[in-house]
Design a protein around this motif. Structure first.
Motif, PDB file in Angstrom:
ATOM      1  N   ARG A 173      -1.414  -4.577 -10.060  1.00  0.00           N
ATOM      2  CA  ARG A 173      -1.712  -3.355 -10.814  1.00  0.00           C
ATOM      3  C   ARG A 173      -0.867  -2.177 -10.317  1.00  0.00           C
ATOM      4  NH1 ARG A 173      -7.349  -3.999 -11.641  1.00  0.00           N
ATOM      5  NH2 ARG A 173      -6.949  -4.854 -13.705  1.00  0.00           N
ATOM      6  N   LEU A 174      -0.614  -2.114  -9.023  1.00  0.00           N
ATOM      7  CA  LEU A 174       0.239  -1.053  -8.488  1.00  0.00           C
ATOM      8  C   LEU A 174       1.644  -1.143  -9.067  1.00  0.00           C
ATOM      9  CD1 LEU A 174      -0.885  -1.102  -4.747  1.00  0.00           C
ATOM     10  CD2 LEU A 174      -1.194   0.808  -6.327  1.00  0.00           C
ATOM     11  N   LYS A 175       2.097  -2.363  -9.314  1.00  0.00           N
ATOM     12  CA  LYS A 175       3.443  -2.549  -9.874  1.00  0.00           C
ATOM     13  C   LYS A 175       3.540  -2.057 -11.321  1.00  0.00           C
ATOM     14  CE  LYS A 175       5.053  -6.352  -6.959  1.00  0.00           C
ATOM     15  NZ  LYS A 175       6.189  -5.570  -6.407  1.00  0.00           N
ATOM     16  N   LEU A 176       2.392  -1.865 -11.968  1.00  0.00           N
ATOM     17  CA  LEU A 176       2.397  -1.327 -13.330  1.00  0.00           C
ATOM     18  C   LEU A 176       2.689   0.176 -13.344  1.00  0.00           C
ATOM     19  CD1 LEU A 176      -0.777  -3.099 -14.788  1.00  0.00           C
ATOM     20  CD2 LEU A 176       1.611  -3.741 -15.145  1.00  0.00           C
ATOM     21  N   MET A 177       2.493   0.837 -12.210  1.00  0.00           N
ATOM     22  CA  MET A 177       2.699   2.279 -12.159  1.00  0.00           C
ATOM     23  C   MET A 177       4.173   2.638 -12.375  1.00  0.00           C
ATOM     24  SD  MET A 177       0.215   3.428  -8.978  1.00  0.00           S
ATOM     25  CE  MET A 177       0.778   5.128  -9.074  1.00  0.00           C
ATOM     26  N   LYS A 178       4.392   3.785 -12.969  1.00  0.00           N
ATOM     27  CA  LYS A 178       5.753   4.271 -13.164  1.00  0.00           C
ATOM     28  C   LYS A 178       6.373   4.626 -11.805  1.00  0.00           C
ATOM     29  CE  LYS A 178       4.811   7.690 -15.932  1.00  0.00           C
ATOM     30  NZ  LYS A 178       4.999   8.804 -16.894  1.00  0.00           N
ATOM     31  N   PRO A 179       7.666   4.426 -11.631  1.00  0.00           N
ATOM     32  CA  PRO A 179       8.300   4.720 -10.340  1.00  0.00           C
ATOM     33  C   PRO A 179       8.155   6.181  -9.900  1.00  0.00           C
ATOM     34  CG  PRO A 179       9.750   3.397 -11.711  1.00  0.00           C
ATOM     35  CD  PRO A 179       8.608   3.812 -12.580  1.00  0.00           C
ATOM     36  N   ASP A 180       7.990   7.090 -10.867  1.00  0.00           N
ATOM     37  CA  ASP A 180       7.858   8.507 -10.511  1.00  0.00           C
ATOM     38  C   ASP A 180       6.395   8.956 -10.469  1.00  0.00           C
ATOM     39  OD1 ASP A 180       7.346   8.351 -13.211  1.00  0.00           O
ATOM     40  OD2 ASP A 180       8.634  10.036 -13.783  1.00  0.00           O
ATOM     41  N   ALA A 181       5.466   8.005 -10.506  1.00  0.00           N
ATOM     42  CA  ALA A 181       4.037   8.323 -10.469  1.00  0.00           C
ATOM     43  C   ALA A 181       3.541   8.391  -9.023  1.00  0.00           C
ATOM     44  CB  ALA A 181       3.238   7.285 -11.247  1.00  0.00           C
ATOM     45  N   VAL A 182       2.400   9.089  -8.842  1.00  0.00           N
ATOM     46  CA  VAL A 182       1.780   9.169  -7.519  1.00  0.00           C
ATOM     47  C   VAL A 182       0.315   8.759  -7.641  1.00  0.00           C
ATOM     48  CG1 VAL A 182       3.332  11.031  -6.822  1.00  0.00           C
ATOM     49  CG2 VAL A 182       1.067  11.593  -7.713  1.00  0.00           C
ATOM     50  N   ILE A 183      -0.260   8.363  -6.514  1.00  0.00           N
ATOM     51  CA  ILE A 183      -1.652   7.934  -6.491  1.00  0.00           C
ATOM     52  C   ILE A 183      -2.377   8.659  -5.364  1.00  0.00           C
ATOM     53  CG2 ILE A 183      -1.139   5.924  -5.006  1.00  0.00           C
ATOM     54  CD1 ILE A 183      -3.339   4.412  -6.603  1.00  0.00           C
ATOM     55  N   VAL A 184      -3.597   9.120  -5.640  1.00  0.00           N
ATOM     56  CA  VAL A 184      -4.413   9.760  -4.606  1.00  0.00           C
ATOM     57  C   VAL A 184      -5.758   9.051  -4.542  1.00  0.00           C
ATOM     58  CG1 VAL A 184      -3.274  11.994  -4.910  1.00  0.00           C
ATOM     59  CG2 VAL A 184      -5.389  11.523  -6.137  1.00  0.00           C
ATOM     60  N   ASN A 185      -6.319   9.001  -3.334  1.00  0.00           N
ATOM     61  CA  ASN A 185      -7.595   8.314  -3.146  1.00  0.00           C
ATOM     62  C   ASN A 185      -8.496   9.121  -2.223  1.00  0.00           C
ATOM     63  OD1 ASN A 185      -9.687   6.505  -3.011  1.00  0.00           O
ATOM     64  ND2 ASN A 185      -8.567   4.899  -1.931  1.00  0.00           N
ATOM     65  N   THR A 186      -9.612   9.616  -2.770  1.00  0.00           N
ATOM     66  CA  THR A 186     -10.629  10.312  -1.983  1.00  0.00           C
ATOM     67  C   THR A 186     -11.955   9.568  -2.041  1.00  0.00           C
ATOM     68  OG1 THR A 186     -11.088  11.712  -3.914  1.00  0.00           O
ATOM     69  CG2 THR A 186      -9.594  12.610  -2.236  1.00  0.00           C
ATOM     70  N   SER A 187     -11.924   8.307  -2.457  1.00  0.00           N
ATOM     71  CA  SER A 187     -13.151   7.534  -2.660  1.00  0.00           C
ATOM     72  C   SER A 187     -13.403   6.599  -1.481  1.00  0.00           C
ATOM     73  CB  SER A 187     -13.044   6.752  -3.970  1.00  0.00           C
ATOM     74  OG  SER A 187     -14.164   5.920  -4.144  1.00  0.00           O
ATOM     75  N   ARG A 188     -12.906   5.385  -1.583  1.00  0.00           N
ATOM     76  CA  ARG A 188     -13.006   4.398  -0.521  1.00  0.00           C
ATOM     77  C   ARG A 188     -11.678   3.666  -0.407  1.00  0.00           C
ATOM     78  NH1 ARG A 188     -16.737   6.854   1.130  1.00  0.00           N
ATOM     79  NH2 ARG A 188     -18.868   6.130   1.515  1.00  0.00           N
ATOM     80  N   GLY A 189     -11.234   3.446   0.819  1.00  0.00           N
ATOM     81  CA  GLY A 189      -9.936   2.828   1.050  1.00  0.00           C
ATOM     82  C   GLY A 189      -9.820   1.422   0.507  1.00  0.00           C
ATOM     83  N   GLU A 190     -10.949   0.715   0.453  1.00  0.00           N
ATOM     84  CA  GLU A 190     -10.908  -0.688   0.030  1.00  0.00           C
ATOM     85  C   GLU A 190     -10.530  -0.871  -1.433  1.00  0.00           C
ATOM     86  OE1 GLU A 190     -14.123  -0.370   3.263  1.00  0.00           O
ATOM     87  OE2 GLU A 190     -13.364   0.821   1.583  1.00  0.00           O
ATOM     88  N   VAL A 191     -10.564   0.201  -2.211  1.00  0.00           N
ATOM     89  CA  VAL A 191     -10.237   0.084  -3.636  1.00  0.00           C
ATOM     90  C   VAL A 191      -8.738  -0.193  -3.837  1.00  0.00           C
ATOM     91  CG1 VAL A 191     -10.302   1.271  -5.876  1.00  0.00           C
ATOM     92  CG2 VAL A 191     -12.168   1.584  -4.240  1.00  0.00           C
ATOM     93  N   ILE A 192      -7.903   0.215  -2.876  1.00  0.00           N
ATOM     94  CA  ILE A 192      -6.458   0.004  -2.958  1.00  0.00           C
ATOM     95  C   ILE A 192      -6.032  -1.036  -1.928  1.00  0.00           C
ATOM     96  CG2 ILE A 192      -4.180   1.073  -2.756  1.00  0.00           C
ATOM     97  CD1 ILE A 192      -5.364   3.728  -3.446  1.00  0.00           C
TER      98      ILE A 192
END
Length: 328
Positions: A228-247
């Motif tokens: 699923r991470l590979k589906l992201m656009k190369p210029d996209a960013v991801i932030v996580n303030t929930s739980r680390g296990e989700v990524i």
């Protein structure tokens, strides 16, 4: 004669005002330092207490619950997330579980927005230059980030926190998109001007920013996996303030190093304090030490909710924030 006071064990240091109020109301055992309890200390606590007040750093699994004494009747968690507690096993042993929902929504949303800005505007890189004393002055091409206005924000989990993130991002001119297990009511979508995506894959592939705001459950573990991470656009960013296990943290690290994802802002990590060292080396990553809910106001409100849950239980009623397996 007054009834015997409840025996309450608190596993971590809490704000002074919360601890003082607990001492007034209960026969409470407080933590002398702020280190997490060892497994043997947790075992002793569940064997001797009427009420256990744990935090997310305490693993309350089926093995520990099986060792609980007959006295333990309530696990009053200090925090909203209960993925560290085996709620089903607790219920089978006649032990109620409560949490503190809703308190940290605004604070965590503030931090999510800070991470979005921090990554897209390269704020930590600017800070590092200033702290090193190497700044040579303004330049037309230095530290060029990206404008957040007009960007598509994909929120994974549009609950209390996700909706608070949406309101903030909308004020910055971002377009709001979301994926949920269940679609929200039309009036909420209309208020937030949010577009629902039934397919998470399709949403991820089209967003400029992904914000993780869903809880950690068996169904969300590695929801953002390598595929699923590979589906992201190369210029996209991801932030996580929930739980680390989700990524999938290792997959994310590889893709960030390879330039397949533009950046990441993380406040939580898959393995707690054991953060991938390669992740710390990257200048396109903003790392924070789980600060999302760290406000004085939020911590006091969490303590008030814990006390209310315990008092209500002691009065013979269901705690207002009781957690049952069907909610997870």
């Amino acid at each position: 004669m007054p009834s015997e006071r409840l025996s309450v064990v608190v596993t971590r240091r809490l704000p002074d005002a919360v601890e003082r109020r607990m001492q007034e109301l209960f026969d409470v055992t407080l933590r002398e330092d702020d280190s997490p309890m060892s497994r043997s200390e947790l075992t002793q606590a569940v064997q001797q207490a009427d009420i256990l007040v744990p935090t997310l750093t305490d693993r309350i699994d089926s093995t520990l619950i099986a060792q609980a004494g007959d006295r333990l009747k309530l696990i009053a968690n200090y925090g909203a997330g209960v993925d560290h507690i085996d709620v089903q096993t607790a219920r089978q042993h006649g032990i109620l579980v409560s949490n503190t929902p809703g308190v940290a929504a605004e604070d965590t949303a503030d931090m999510a927005m800070a991470l979005i800005l921090g990554v897209t505007r390269r704020i930590p890189e600017g800070l590092a230059i200033m702290q090193s004393g190497d700044w040579q002055g303004w330049s037309p091409t230095a530290l060029l980030g990206g404008r957040v206005a007009g960007r598509r924000l994909g929120i994974l989990g549009l609950g209390r926190i996700g909706q608070a993130v949406a309101r903030r991002a909308s004020a910055f001119g971002m377009q709001i998109h979301y994926h949920n297990r269940r679609r929200l009511r039309p009036e909420i979508e209309e208020e937030l001007e949010a577009t629902y995506w039934e397919s998470l894959d399709q949403m991820v592939a089209r967003m400029d920013v992904i914000s993780i705001n869903c809880p950690h459950t068996p169904s969300t573990f590695h929801l953002m996996n390598a595929r699923r991470l590979k589906l992201m656009k190369p210029d996209a960013v991801i932030v996580n303030t929930s739980r680390g296990e989700v990524i999938d943290e290792n997959a994310l690290t590889r893709m960030l190093r390879a330039g397949e994802i533009a950046g990441a802002g993380l406040d939580v990590y898959e393995n707690g304090t054991d953060v991938n060292p390669r992740l710390r080396e990257l200048n396109n990553v903003v790392l924070l030490p789980h600060m999302g809910s760290a406000t004085v106001e939020g911590r006091l409100e969490m303590g008030e909710k814990v006390i209310l849950n315990i008092k209500t239980f002691d009065d013979g009623h269901r705690p207002p924030d009781q957690v049952v397996p069907a909610m997870l």
